[in-house]
Design an enzyme around this catalytic site. Structure first.
Site, PDB file in Angstrom:
ATOM      1  N   HIS A 154       7.579  17.526 -14.226  1.00  0.00           N
ATOM      2  CA  HIS A 154       8.480  16.843 -15.126  1.00  0.00           C
ATOM      3  C   HIS A 154       9.430  16.799 -13.737  1.00  0.00           C
ATOM      4  CE1 HIS A 154       9.716  13.690 -17.616  1.00  0.00           C
ATOM      5  NE2 HIS A 154      10.433  14.618 -17.781  1.00  0.00           N
ATOM      6  N   HIS A 181       1.016  -0.973   0.400  1.00  0.00           N
ATOM      7  CA  HIS A 181       0.077  -0.369  -0.238  1.00  0.00           C
ATOM      8  C   HIS A 181       1.783   1.006  -0.141  1.00  0.00           C
ATOM      9  CE1 HIS A 181      -3.864   2.395   2.176  1.00  0.00           C
ATOM     10  NE2 HIS A 181      -3.602   1.943   0.920  1.00  0.00           N
ATOM     11  N   ASP A 235       9.015   6.802 -20.978  1.00  0.00           N
ATOM     12  CA  ASP A 235       9.216   6.224 -22.195  1.00  0.00           C
ATOM     13  C   ASP A 235      11.187   5.918 -22.119  1.00  0.00           C
ATOM     14  OD1 ASP A 235      11.273   8.887 -22.051  1.00  0.00           O
ATOM     15  OD2 ASP A 235       9.506  10.009 -22.170  1.00  0.00           O
ATOM     16  N   TYR A 278       7.058  13.521 -22.078  1.00  0.00           N
ATOM     17  CA  TYR A 278       6.402  13.242 -21.379  1.00  0.00           C
ATOM     18  C   TYR A 278       5.099  11.661 -20.785  1.00  0.00           C
ATOM     19  CZ  TYR A 278       8.337  17.960 -21.056  1.00  0.00           C
ATOM     20  OH  TYR A 278       8.929  19.194 -21.228  1.00  0.00           O
ATOM     21  N   SER A 279       5.456  10.812 -21.715  1.00  0.00           N
ATOM     22  CA  SER A 279       5.422   9.989 -21.526  1.00  0.00           C
ATOM     23  C   SER A 279       5.389   8.744 -20.167  1.00  0.00           C
ATOM     24  CB  SER A 279       5.321   8.593 -22.877  1.00  0.00           C
ATOM     25  OG  SER A 279       4.585   9.045 -24.002  1.00  0.00           O
ATOM     26  N   ASN A 280       5.544   8.865 -19.030  1.00  0.00           N
ATOM     27  CA  ASN A 280       6.092   8.880 -17.498  1.00  0.00           C
ATOM     28  C   ASN A 280       4.773   8.753 -16.609  1.00  0.00           C
ATOM     29  OD1 ASN A 280       9.050   8.660 -18.720  1.00  0.00           O
ATOM     30  ND2 ASN A 280       8.159  10.471 -19.036  1.00  0.00           N
TER      31      ASN A 280
END
Length: 130
Positions: free
Chosen positions: A97, A20, A28, A119-121
């Site tokens: 970011h 938890h 990326d 920004y594919s995170n």
């Protein structure tokens, strides 16, 4: 042989180990990963596997209560944001970011995909199933 969706040994291990509030990063190919963070490198070539494909598979096995995305995705990659929002039914927190990069040191692991879009995170915060 494992019957579930995720068959990668390291990825299965980290999902099983999540407690938890633990964090798991997926991102990326260009995301800088701190030296002390466990990097599970799934990247084979450009966009293989894609960020969305990996995210879908992880979400099929991990209980998530909240996610964190880079604020910049709103303007720099709105199409990816739209796809993420279609998959996620939990609160989304937007952070700078640079903060996300720093927060990678708090994750159980970072899963590197072959994704080549900005920004594919995402940081997934683990929930409980009860």
């Amino acid at each position: 042989m494992k019957k579930g969706t995720v068959i990668n040994t390291q990825l299965s291990q980290v999902i099983a180990d999540m407690g938890h509030f633990d964090l798991l990063g997926i991102g990326d190919a260009g995301m800088p990963v701190p030296e002390d963070t466990w990097k599970i490198d799934l990247a084979v070539s450009k966009n293989l596997p894609s960020f969305i494909d990996v995210l879908k598979n992880v979400l099929s096995e991990l209980q998530v209560q909240k996610v964190y995305l880079a604020e910049e995705i709103k303007t720099e990659n709105p199409e990816q944001l739209k796809q993420i929002q279609q998959l996620i039914d939990v609160p989304i927190a937007f952070i700078p970011h640079d903060q996300m990069k720093q927060d990678l040191s708090k994750t159980k692991a970072f899963v590197r995909t072959g994704e080549m879009t900005p920004y594919s995170n995402i940081l997934l915060e683990s929930g409980v199933v009860f």
